[in-house]
Design a protein around this motif. Structure first.
Motif, PDB file in Angstrom:
ATOM      1  N   GLY A  48       0.776  -1.239   0.000  1.00 38.97           N
ATOM      2  CA  GLY A  48       0.000   0.000   0.000  1.00 38.97           C
ATOM      3  C   GLY A  48       0.802   1.280   0.000  1.00 38.97           C
ATOM      4  N   GLU A  49       2.102   1.231   0.354  1.00 40.57           N
ATOM      5  CA  GLU A  49       2.895   2.456   0.369  1.00 40.57           C
ATOM      6  C   GLU A  49       4.379   2.144   0.180  1.00 40.57           C
ATOM      7  OE1 GLU A  49       1.985   3.993   4.280  1.00 40.57           O
ATOM      8  OE2 GLU A  49       3.925   3.330   5.013  1.00 40.57           O
ATOM      9  N   THR A  64       6.810   9.607   1.335  1.00 42.32           N
ATOM     10  CA  THR A  64       5.998   8.401   1.313  1.00 42.32           C
ATOM     11  C   THR A  64       4.989   8.532   0.191  1.00 42.32           C
ATOM     12  OG1 THR A  64       6.222   8.143   3.707  1.00 42.32           O
ATOM     13  CG2 THR A  64       4.452   6.908   2.637  1.00 42.32           C
ATOM     14  N   TYR A  66       1.783   6.570  -1.871  1.00 44.94           N
ATOM     15  CA  TYR A  66       0.760   5.554  -1.724  1.00 44.94           C
ATOM     16  C   TYR A  66       0.270   5.153  -3.100  1.00 44.94           C
ATOM     17  CZ  TYR A  66       0.853   7.433   2.962  1.00 44.94           C
ATOM     18  OH  TYR A  66       1.270   7.856   4.191  1.00 44.94           O
ATOM     19  N   ASP A  67      -0.136   3.912  -3.247  1.00 44.69           N
ATOM     20  CA  ASP A  67      -0.660   3.416  -4.522  1.00 44.69           C
ATOM     21  C   ASP A  67       0.265   3.810  -5.671  1.00 44.69           C
ATOM     22  OD1 ASP A  67      -2.866   2.445  -3.172  1.00 44.69           O
ATOM     23  OD2 ASP A  67      -3.950   4.326  -3.399  1.00 44.69           O
TER      24      ASP A  67
END
Length: 197
Positions: A48-49, A64, A66-67
């Motif tokens: 997910g990250e 960071t 995500y996706d």
């Protein structure tokens, strides 16, 4: 003022490295003095990250995402350039690199050119596109027989030709999207090379 930029070779490496775990060494060069600045990229992937850490001397900058998508490496490239050039990071999302260049040039393709590309995807063949560069972009598309998809070759330039080649399997819309993405990357690379020269 010295401004450090990432070379195109590093952009291609970042595209692969954001999908791996590990520590990678890179170098940026100053546009004015051509002096190198070395840094390390640490990639820590989890479901997910992905955590991306840029380490320069005694500084650590983290990002960071995500996706993960196909433009993650461009977001990372912008982050790295801002970090090495000591720009302040704000909470405002950055304009994607490809989107920013397209806005400066206006719309890359007109409706007729988009229609020509769509027909090229369906039937295969070759096409010359004028996208505002010194030389037109040559496209050749071959329809694969054993699976639905295309193999495409894109090129622009005479003396120092820039080329891109890929095979995309799947429905025509997926192939069309991949061709547009590759065309955007080729035009962005050609524009960057023109500014460096």
């Amino acid at each position: 003022m010295n401004r450090f930029v990432l070379p195109d070779k590093t952009l291609h490496l970042l595209a692969a490295q954001v999908n791996l775990n590990g520590m990678f060494n890179h170098t940026c060069r100053s546009q004015n003095t051509n002096q190198p600045l070395t840094f390390q990229l640490q990639v820590e992937r989890s479901p997910g990250e992905t955590l991306l850490i840029v380490v320069m001397n005694n500084e650590r900058h983290s990002l960071t995402v995500y996706d993960n998508d196909r433009y993650t490496h461009l977001v990372l490239a912008d982050f790295i350039e801002c970090s090495v050039n000591s720009h302040m990071d704000t909470a405002e999302p950055a304009v994607p690199r490809i989107g920013a260049e397209s806005v400066e040039r206006g719309r890359l393709l007109d409706d007729q050119q988009l229609q020509q590309l769509s027909q090229l995807i369906r039937n295969g063949g070759a096409l010359l596109l004028d996208v505002g560069l010194d030389d037109p972009v040559s496209l050749a598309v071959h329809r694969t027989r054993n699976r639905t998809g295309i193999t495409a070759i894109l090129a622009t330039g005479e003396t120092y030709a820039l080329t891109s080649c890929f095979t995309a399997y799947g429905h025509d819309q997926h192939s069309f999207d991949r061709l547009l993405q590759s065309l955007n990357h080729l035009v962005a690379s050609a524009t960057a090379a023109k500014h460096v020269a």
